[in-house]
Design a protein around this motif. Structure first.
Motif, PDB file in Angstrom:
ATOM      1  N   MET A  13       1.067  -1.266  -0.147  1.00 57.81           N
ATOM      2  CA  MET A  13      -0.252   0.068  -0.502  1.00 57.81           C
ATOM      3  C   MET A  13       0.871   1.214  -0.311  1.00 57.81           C
ATOM      4  SD  MET A  13      -3.269   0.678   2.762  1.00 57.81           S
ATOM      5  CE  MET A  13      -2.520   0.408   3.874  1.00 57.81           C
ATOM      6  N   SER A  14       0.629   1.987  -0.603  1.00 57.24           N
ATOM      7  CA  SER A  14       1.414   3.433  -0.697  1.00 57.24           C
ATOM      8  C   SER A  14       1.359   4.285   0.009  1.00 57.24           C
ATOM      9  CB  SER A  14       1.263   4.178  -2.772  1.00 57.24           C
ATOM     10  OG  SER A  14       0.120   4.367  -2.442  1.00 57.24           O
ATOM     11  N   LYS A  15       1.732   5.389   0.302  1.00 57.39           N
ATOM     12  CA  LYS A  15       1.689   5.910   1.467  1.00 57.39           C
ATOM     13  C   LYS A  15       0.515   7.869   0.884  1.00 57.39           C
ATOM     14  CE  LYS A  15       3.472   8.119   5.110  1.00 57.39           C
ATOM     15  NZ  LYS A  15       2.985   7.346   6.147  1.00 57.39           N
ATOM     16  N   GLU A  16       0.360   7.566  -0.977  1.00 64.19           N
ATOM     17  CA  GLU A  16      -0.806   8.407  -0.916  1.00 64.19           C
ATOM     18  C   GLU A  16      -1.967   7.618  -0.574  1.00 64.19           C
ATOM     19  OE1 GLU A  16       1.899   7.428  -2.474  1.00 64.19           O
ATOM     20  OE2 GLU A  16       2.673   9.547  -3.071  1.00 64.19           O
ATOM     21  N   PHE A  17      -1.865   6.116  -0.643  1.00 68.57           N
ATOM     22  CA  PHE A  17      -3.374   5.819  -0.110  1.00 68.57           C
ATOM     23  C   PHE A  17      -3.899   5.875   1.377  1.00 68.57           C
ATOM     24  CE2 PHE A  17      -6.035   1.802   0.440  1.00 68.57           C
ATOM     25  CZ  PHE A  17      -6.984   1.754  -0.801  1.00 68.57           C
ATOM     26  N   GLU A  18      -2.313   5.175   2.172  1.00 73.76           N
ATOM     27  CA  GLU A  18      -2.992   5.962   3.548  1.00 73.76           C
ATOM     28  C   GLU A  18      -3.712   6.969   3.869  1.00 73.76           C
ATOM     29  OE1 GLU A  18       0.473   3.712   5.941  1.00 73.76           O
ATOM     30  OE2 GLU A  18       1.295   3.010   4.418  1.00 73.76           O
ATOM     31  N   ILE A  19      -2.670   8.346   2.890  1.00 69.74           N
ATOM     32  CA  ILE A  19      -3.050   9.176   3.858  1.00 69.74           C
ATOM     33  C   ILE A  19      -4.402   9.449   3.305  1.00 69.74           C
ATOM     34  CG2 ILE A  19      -3.203  12.108   3.199  1.00 69.74           C
ATOM     35  CD1 ILE A  19       0.414  11.179   2.701  1.00 69.74           C
ATOM     36  N   GLY A  20      -5.291   8.996   1.970  1.00 62.90           N
ATOM     37  CA  GLY A  20      -6.088   9.233   1.288  1.00 62.90           C
ATOM     38  C   GLY A  20      -7.575   8.643   2.415  1.00 62.90           C
ATOM     39  N   LEU A  21      -7.522   7.165   2.909  1.00 66.34           N
ATOM     40  CA  LEU A  21      -7.922   6.101   4.151  1.00 66.34           C
ATOM     41  C   LEU A  21      -7.469   7.219   4.834  1.00 66.34           C
ATOM     42  CD1 LEU A  21      -6.853   2.468   2.903  1.00 66.34           C
ATOM     43  CD2 LEU A  21      -8.952   3.042   3.233  1.00 66.34           C
ATOM     44  N   SER A  22      -6.766   7.614   5.643  1.00 67.92           N
ATOM     45  CA  SER A  22      -6.531   8.111   6.947  1.00 67.92           C
ATOM     46  C   SER A  22      -7.538   9.241   6.999  1.00 67.92           C
ATOM     47  CB  SER A  22      -5.362   8.548   7.423  1.00 67.92           C
ATOM     48  OG  SER A  22      -5.093   9.109   7.024  1.00 67.92           O
ATOM     49  N   LEU A  23      -8.253  10.177   5.995  1.00 67.99           N
ATOM     50  CA  LEU A  23      -8.249  11.593   6.052  1.00 67.99           C
ATOM     51  C   LEU A  23     -10.494  11.006   5.871  1.00 67.99           C
ATOM     52  CD1 LEU A  23      -7.385  13.186   3.046  1.00 67.99           C
ATOM     53  CD2 LEU A  23      -8.114  14.386   4.812  1.00 67.99           C
ATOM     54  N   ILE A  24     -10.957   9.541   4.726  1.00 67.35           N
ATOM     55  CA  ILE A  24     -12.136   9.495   5.271  1.00 67.35           C
ATOM     56  C   ILE A  24     -11.987   9.237   6.391  1.00 67.35           C
ATOM     57  CG2 ILE A  24     -13.580   7.343   4.830  1.00 67.35           C
ATOM     58  CD1 ILE A  24     -11.928   7.451   2.090  1.00 67.35           C
ATOM     59  N   ARG A  25     -10.776   8.518   7.279  1.00 63.32           N
ATOM     60  CA  ARG A  25     -11.309   7.813   9.008  1.00 63.32           C
ATOM     61  C   ARG A  25     -11.415   8.915   9.829  1.00 63.32           C
ATOM     62  NH1 ARG A  25      -6.746   4.460   7.757  1.00 63.32           N
ATOM     63  NH2 ARG A  25      -7.281   2.792   7.557  1.00 63.32           N
ATOM     64  N   LYS A  26     -10.863   9.687   9.202  1.00 66.45           N
ATOM     65  CA  LYS A  26     -10.879  10.714  10.781  1.00 66.45           C
ATOM     66  C   LYS A  26     -12.006  11.865  10.697  1.00 66.45           C
ATOM     67  CE  LYS A  26      -7.982  15.566  11.219  1.00 66.45           C
ATOM     68  NZ  LYS A  26      -7.100  16.027  10.747  1.00 66.45           N
ATOM     69  N   PHE A  27     -12.903  12.011   9.049  1.00 65.52           N
ATOM     70  CA  PHE A  27     -13.770  12.289   8.841  1.00 65.52           C
ATOM     71  C   PHE A  27     -15.360  11.252   8.843  1.00 65.52           C
ATOM     72  CE2 PHE A  27     -11.160  15.380   7.434  1.00 65.52           C
ATOM     73  CZ  PHE A  27     -12.262  16.574   7.756  1.00 65.52           C
ATOM     74  N   LEU A  28     -15.418  10.430   9.733  1.00 69.81           N
ATOM     75  CA  LEU A  28     -15.837   9.210   9.557  1.00 69.81           C
ATOM     76  C   LEU A  28     -17.126  10.185  10.270  1.00 69.81           C
ATOM     77  CD1 LEU A  28     -14.594   5.662  10.477  1.00 69.81           C
ATOM     78  CD2 LEU A  28     -16.049   6.521   8.457  1.00 69.81           C
TER      79      LEU A  28
END
Length: 107
Positions: A1-16
């Motif tokens: 998993m790339s760093k960009e993908f991780e950032i994208g997922l963490s942004l979604i998680r942050k706004f759950l």
């Protein structure tokens, strides 16, 4: 998993919590207030996921792309809620897949 993908997922998680609250919006006015807070982070997460690589990337983008459009237009509140539900389901599936992969690595 790339760093960009991780950032994208963490942004979604942050706004759950905000995404889950959007599911309970009763009218377009209350939904608009929530969407205003969510639009830029969700758009940024879609971009990060698009340029990155990770599990179920295509499935995630199939949900995120229409969601961003629906958030911009806010013409159909029920369609927006359905897209949020799908996003939460796909995110849950990805997290389960990632935790299973992590457990295999630890075993």
């Amino acid at each position: 998993m790339s760093k960009e993908f991780e950032i994208g997922l963490s942004l979604i998680r942050k706004f759950l919590p905000e995404l889950e609250a959007l599911l309970n919006a009763q009218d377009k006015l209350s939904a608009r207030k929530m969407v205003n807070a969510l639009f830029h982070p969700i758009t940024a997460s879609a971009y990060q996921i698009r340029v990155g690589s990770g599990p179920r990337k295509d499935e995630l983008l199939k949900v995120l792309t229409p969601l961003v459009s629906q958030m911009r237009e806010l013409s159909d509140l029920e369609a927006l809620k359905e897209s949020v539900r799908k996003l939460l389901e796909v995110l849950k599936d990805i997290e389960e897949e990632l935790s299973a992969t992590q457990e295999q690595k630890n075993a």
